[in-house]
Design a protein around this motif. Sequence first.
Motif, short mmCIF file in Angstrom:
data_model
loop_
_atom_site.label_atom_id
_atom_site.label_comp_id
_atom_site.label_asym_id
_atom_site.label_seq_id
_atom_site.Cartn_x
_atom_site.Cartn_y
_atom_site.Cartn_z
N LYS A 4 17.02 8.58 3.49
CA LYS A 4 18.39 8.08 3.68
C LYS A 4 19.37 9.25 3.55
CE LYS A 4 21.33 4.22 2.31
NZ LYS A 4 21.57 3.13 1.34
N ALA A 5 19.13 10.11 2.56
CA ALA A 5 19.98 11.29 2.36
C ALA A 5 19.89 12.22 3.57
CB ALA A 5 19.58 12.01 1.08
N VAL A 6 18.68 12.42 4.07
CA VAL A 6 18.49 13.31 5.22
C VAL A 6 19.19 12.74 6.47
CG1 VAL A 6 16.73 14.21 6.83
CG2 VAL A 6 16.37 14.36 4.35
N ALA A 7 19.14 11.43 6.62
CA ALA A 7 19.81 10.80 7.78
C ALA A 7 21.30 11.14 7.79
CB ALA A 7 19.61 9.29 7.76
N GLY A 29 16.66 8.89 12.50
CA GLY A 29 17.69 7.90 12.15
C GLY A 29 19.08 8.51 12.25
N GLY A 30 19.22 9.73 11.72
CA GLY A 30 20.51 10.42 11.77
C GLY A 30 20.93 10.75 13.18
N THR A 31 19.98 11.24 13.97
CA THR A 31 20.27 11.58 15.37
C THR A 31 20.75 10.35 16.14
OG1 THR A 31 18.76 13.46 15.58
CG2 THR A 31 19.14 12.16 17.57
N LEU A 32 20.05 9.23 15.96
CA LEU A 32 20.37 8.03 16.75
C LEU A 32 21.72 7.44 16.37
CD1 LEU A 32 16.82 6.43 16.92
CD2 LEU A 32 18.11 7.39 18.83
N GLU A 33 22.20 7.74 15.17
CA GLU A 33 23.55 7.28 14.80
C GLU A 33 24.59 7.96 15.68
OE1 GLU A 33 22.73 6.89 10.11
OE2 GLU A 33 24.78 7.53 10.62
N VAL A 34 24.34 9.22 16.01
CA VAL A 34 25.33 9.99 16.77
C VAL A 34 25.02 9.98 18.27
CG1 VAL A 34 26.41 12.27 16.99
CG2 VAL A 34 25.71 11.43 14.75
N TYR A 35 23.73 9.99 18.59
CA TYR A 35 23.27 9.95 20.00
C TYR A 35 22.38 8.73 20.18
CZ TYR A 35 24.59 14.95 19.92
OH TYR A 35 25.26 16.15 19.79
N PRO A 36 22.97 7.54 20.27
CA PRO A 36 22.17 6.32 20.36
C PRO A 36 21.24 6.28 21.57
CG PRO A 36 24.51 5.85 20.69
CD PRO A 36 24.42 7.27 20.27
N LYS A 43 0.82 -1.22 0.00
CA LYS A 43 0.00 0.00 0.00
C LYS A 43 0.86 1.27 0.00
CE LYS A 43 -2.47 -1.88 3.47
NZ LYS A 43 -3.37 -1.87 4.66
N MET A 44 2.14 1.17 0.22
CA MET A 44 3.00 2.35 0.38
C MET A 44 3.14 3.10 -0.94
SD MET A 44 6.14 1.26 2.84
CE MET A 44 6.70 -0.15 1.86
N LYS A 45 2.90 4.39 -0.90
CA LYS A 45 3.01 5.26 -2.09
C LYS A 45 4.38 5.95 -2.11
CE LYS A 45 -2.00 6.04 -2.07
NZ LYS A 45 -3.06 6.88 -1.45
N ASN A 46 4.91 6.08 -3.32
CA ASN A 46 6.22 6.71 -3.54
C ASN A 46 7.31 6.11 -2.64
OD1 ASN A 46 4.57 8.55 -5.02
ND2 ASN A 46 4.36 9.85 -3.20
N PRO A 47 7.35 4.80 -2.47
CA PRO A 47 8.25 4.20 -1.47
C PRO A 47 9.72 4.46 -1.74
CG PRO A 47 7.31 2.50 -2.89
CD PRO A 47 6.58 3.76 -3.22
N ARG A 48 10.15 4.37 -3.02
CA ARG A 48 11.56 4.53 -3.36
C ARG A 48 11.98 5.98 -3.18
NH1 ARG A 48 8.60 1.62 -6.07
NH2 ARG A 48 8.92 -0.61 -6.49
N PHE A 49 11.11 6.89 -3.54
CA PHE A 49 11.40 8.33 -3.39
C PHE A 49 11.54 8.65 -1.90
CE2 PHE A 49 12.01 12.52 -4.34
CZ PHE A 49 10.94 13.37 -4.32
N VAL A 50 10.59 8.20 -1.10
CA VAL A 50 10.64 8.48 0.34
C VAL A 50 11.89 7.86 0.96
CG1 VAL A 50 9.52 8.06 2.56
CG2 VAL A 50 8.12 8.66 0.57
#
Length: 301
Positions: A75-78, A106-113, A63-70
């Motif tokens: 991933k880039a934002v992370a 996701g990005g935050t948790l990489e640096v501040y787990p 059911k997910m729309k635009n899944p690859r774009f999202v």
Amino acid sequence: KSVAIVGCPFRGGQAKLGVDHGPIHMVEAGLEQQLRDLGWEVRFDGHHQFEQISEENDPPIGKMKNPRFVSQVCKAVASVVSDHARRGQLPVVLGGDHSLAMGTIGGTLEVYPNACVIWVDAHADINTPETTESGNIHGMPVSFLLGIAGNEPEFAWVKPALRANRLVYIGLRDVDADEKRILRENGIKAFSMHEIDRHGIGKVVELALDAVNPNRDLPIHLSFDVDALDPTVAPSTGTPVRGGLTFREGHYICEAIHETGLLIALDLMEVNPGLADAESVRKTVSVGCSLVRAALGEALL
Ligand SMILES: N[C@](CCCC[B-](O)(O)O)(CCN1CCCCC1)C(=O)O
Ligand SMILES: [Mn+2]
Ligand SMILES: [Mn+2]
Ligand SMILES: [Mn+2]
């Protein structure tokens, strides 16, 4: 300390046009200088350009729309967010729809787990690809971050780094039946508008922090969806729900989190300048900027 404004003109997590214009309206309203006037060193590398994926190359997955774009954009934002965080900067991410939170948190948790997440929203955004009715991924980021979204190869990069006892909601009032079940099953703390009416916003913020940050020693990622505010306060947003936070309640949350001294990342999401008349847009953008200032230390006295 310095702030990095991260403009994310992105609308792939939902269907309405315009939310990708949120960041430019916030920056054009003078947010950069407003934060400098608060004493922050501010860097703004320009709004991020996410190369589009055409519809025919991004058919729904389930059911997910635009899944690859999202997925690609998040991933880039992370990596943008984790890069800023690694340099000791406080990322202020301007949306754009709330699916971006897969990237920001996701990005935050990489640096501040050990960071905790305070999610201010009318909605829980915790549908899974199975439970979603809309297929809009802005209603699903939390399930991916918790690792309860099931096996979605396209989103394999999202680490299940968020623990249920490090997440708390404030402002909920439009939660789908399946989401209510998921919140219960995972023991996730949530303060709905009912709790806010019962206890008052001051007590609710204290209880929310007690739930996820009892010793007030964990970094805080605040993910603020402007639709948490009442539509009379923030009208230009994609999924408005009546009976929301007052202007002051919204600001109190941000002021109280600033007071902890623990804020390490902020998302200001779902401002959609394409949805209403010019005055409503101006009002919503102005409230968005004001909330960011409050979270970054603007005090009334
Ligand atoms: N839960 C919703 C709304 C998600 C809002 C995302 B946010 O918070 O980032 O703005 C709503 C689903 N709802 C189901 C019943 C009929 C109306 C839509 C969904 O689409 O999953
Ligand atoms: Mn515009
Ligand atoms: Mn949201
Ligand atoms: Mn919402």
